[in-house]
Design a protein around this motif. Structure first.
Motif, PDB file in Angstrom:
ATOM      1  N   ASN A  54       0.879  -1.010   0.175  1.00 52.18           N
ATOM      2  CA  ASN A  54       0.097   0.113   0.137  1.00 52.18           C
ATOM      3  C   ASN A  54       0.772   1.190  -0.063  1.00 52.18           C
ATOM      4  O   ASN A  54       2.011   1.153   0.069  1.00 52.18           O
ATOM      5  CB  ASN A  54      -1.146  -0.049   1.157  1.00 52.18           C
ATOM      6  CG  ASN A  54      -0.373   0.165   2.499  1.00 52.18           C
ATOM      7  OD1 ASN A  54       0.734   0.821   2.708  1.00 52.18           O
ATOM      8  ND2 ASN A  54      -0.832  -0.845   3.603  1.00 52.18           N
ATOM      9  N   SER A  55       0.412   2.351  -0.242  1.00 51.08           N
ATOM     10  CA  SER A  55       1.224   3.656  -0.308  1.00 51.08           C
ATOM     11  C   SER A  55       2.073   3.811   0.886  1.00 51.08           C
ATOM     12  O   SER A  55       3.087   4.350   0.738  1.00 51.08           O
ATOM     13  CB  SER A  55       0.083   4.865  -0.693  1.00 51.08           C
ATOM     14  OG  SER A  55      -0.742   5.075   0.301  1.00 51.08           O
ATOM     15  N   VAL A  56       1.558   3.642   2.031  1.00 46.76           N
ATOM     16  CA  VAL A  56       2.365   3.928   3.275  1.00 46.76           C
ATOM     17  C   VAL A  56       3.399   2.911   3.282  1.00 46.76           C
ATOM     18  O   VAL A  56       4.742   3.473   3.544  1.00 46.76           O
ATOM     19  CB  VAL A  56       1.206   3.849   4.685  1.00 46.76           C
ATOM     20  CG1 VAL A  56       2.081   3.883   5.806  1.00 46.76           C
ATOM     21  CG2 VAL A  56       0.213   5.025   4.491  1.00 46.76           C
ATOM     22  N   GLU A  57       3.156   1.573   3.157  1.00 45.58           N
ATOM     23  CA  GLU A  57       4.374   0.609   3.143  1.00 45.58           C
ATOM     24  C   GLU A  57       5.454   1.026   2.174  1.00 45.58           C
ATOM     25  O   GLU A  57       6.512   1.013   2.396  1.00 45.58           O
ATOM     26  CB  GLU A  57       3.904  -0.818   2.968  1.00 45.58           C
ATOM     27  CG  GLU A  57       2.896  -1.199   3.913  1.00 45.58           C
ATOM     28  CD  GLU A  57       2.290  -2.626   3.468  1.00 45.58           C
ATOM     29  OE1 GLU A  57       2.420  -3.547   4.225  1.00 45.58           O
ATOM     30  OE2 GLU A  57       2.048  -2.784   2.411  1.00 45.58           O
ATOM     31  N   ASN A  67       7.391   4.132   3.192  1.00 42.14           N
ATOM     32  CA  ASN A  67       8.239   3.788   4.419  1.00 42.14           C
ATOM     33  C   ASN A  67       9.403   2.947   3.871  1.00 42.14           C
ATOM     34  O   ASN A  67      10.591   3.118   4.160  1.00 42.14           O
ATOM     35  CB  ASN A  67       7.605   2.917   5.602  1.00 42.14           C
ATOM     36  CG  ASN A  67       6.634   3.528   6.241  1.00 42.14           C
ATOM     37  OD1 ASN A  67       6.856   4.953   6.415  1.00 42.14           O
ATOM     38  ND2 ASN A  67       5.899   3.042   6.875  1.00 42.14           N
ATOM     39  N   LEU A  68       9.235   1.960   2.746  1.00 38.79           N
ATOM     40  CA  LEU A  68      10.487   1.403   2.298  1.00 38.79           C
ATOM     41  C   LEU A  68      11.379   2.410   1.313  1.00 38.79           C
ATOM     42  O   LEU A  68      12.638   2.146   1.496  1.00 38.79           O
ATOM     43  CB  LEU A  68       9.846   0.288   1.078  1.00 38.79           C
ATOM     44  CG  LEU A  68       9.308  -1.152   1.888  1.00 38.79           C
ATOM     45  CD1 LEU A  68       8.554  -1.744   0.757  1.00 38.79           C
ATOM     46  CD2 LEU A  68      10.259  -1.890   2.477  1.00 38.79           C
ATOM     47  N   LEU A  69      10.780   3.285   0.567  1.00 39.66           N
ATOM     48  CA  LEU A  69      11.491   4.163   0.034  1.00 39.66           C
ATOM     49  C   LEU A  69      12.575   5.141   0.880  1.00 39.66           C
ATOM     50  O   LEU A  69      13.534   5.301   0.895  1.00 39.66           O
ATOM     51  CB  LEU A  69      10.573   5.173  -0.637  1.00 39.66           C
ATOM     52  CG  LEU A  69      10.167   4.472  -2.101  1.00 39.66           C
ATOM     53  CD1 LEU A  69       9.038   5.089  -2.684  1.00 39.66           C
ATOM     54  CD2 LEU A  69      11.308   4.144  -3.088  1.00 39.66           C
ATOM     55  N   HIS A  70      11.796   5.539   2.248  1.00 38.25           N
ATOM     56  CA  HIS A  70      12.297   6.157   3.012  1.00 38.25           C
ATOM     57  C   HIS A  70      13.562   5.386   3.503  1.00 38.25           C
ATOM     58  O   HIS A  70      14.537   5.999   3.625  1.00 38.25           O
ATOM     59  CB  HIS A  70      11.489   6.783   4.127  1.00 38.25           C
ATOM     60  CG  HIS A  70      11.761   7.545   5.264  1.00 38.25           C
ATOM     61  ND1 HIS A  70      12.330   8.884   4.946  1.00 38.25           N
ATOM     62  CD2 HIS A  70      12.403   7.435   6.513  1.00 38.25           C
ATOM     63  CE1 HIS A  70      12.757   9.262   5.940  1.00 38.25           C
ATOM     64  NE2 HIS A  70      12.881   8.328   7.046  1.00 38.25           N
ATOM     65  N   THR A  71      13.380   4.335   4.000  1.00 38.89           N
ATOM     66  CA  THR A  71      14.431   3.446   4.528  1.00 38.89           C
ATOM     67  C   THR A  71      15.709   3.455   3.669  1.00 38.89           C
ATOM     68  O   THR A  71      16.804   3.425   3.895  1.00 38.89           O
ATOM     69  CB  THR A  71      13.934   2.291   4.941  1.00 38.89           C
ATOM     70  OG1 THR A  71      12.960   2.210   6.037  1.00 38.89           O
ATOM     71  CG2 THR A  71      15.171   1.278   5.581  1.00 38.89           C
ATOM     72  N   SER A  72      15.186   3.200   2.431  1.00 40.67           N
ATOM     73  CA  SER A  72      16.461   2.947   1.280  1.00 40.67           C
ATOM     74  C   SER A  72      16.809   4.369   0.925  1.00 40.67           C
ATOM     75  O   SER A  72      18.195   4.265   0.651  1.00 40.67           O
ATOM     76  CB  SER A  72      15.511   2.728  -0.123  1.00 40.67           C
ATOM     77  OG  SER A  72      16.574   2.610  -1.259  1.00 40.67           O
TER      78      SER A  72
END
Length: 110
Positions: A83-86, A89-94
């Protein structure tokens, strides 16, 4: 690849070689051993399709412009829909990890 001399190929067999149990990959310290081919040798003489062996008609190979990179049809590719939140969050971590590595590189070349 093996061919029978004097007869046109009707199909191409594929065999998915499995790593020995407990081994994640072959490498310099754990190279492939001759014994690792024993299951393939046994299968070869009495070939049957299974979850690790499959055959493709030659016409399929021709239609694919002789591209032999054909995935195991019995294996389902794992997919996960985010979903957009997940996803954010993945992009932010990356991005955080990339920035950390970039900063470490900048410090190393000073």
């Amino acid at each position: 690849m093996f061919f029978t001399k004097g007869t046109p190929s009707k199909e191409v067999w594929y065999y998915e070689h499995r790593l020995p149990e407990g081994q994640k990959a072959y490498n310099k310290t754990k190279p492939i051993q001759a014994k690792d081919f024993d299951p393939i040798k046994i299968w070869w003489n009495d070939r049957e399709e299974s979850d690790i062996a499959w055959k493709i008609p030659i016409q399929t190979i021709i239609d694919r412009n002789y591209d032999l990179d054909i995935k195991n049809p019995t294996k389902q590719e794992e997919t996960h829909e985010y979903n957009s939140v997940e996803l954010m969050n993945l992009l932010h971590t990356s991005f955080d990890k990339s920035n950390t590595l970039l900063n470490q590189l900048k410090q190393a070349v000073k």
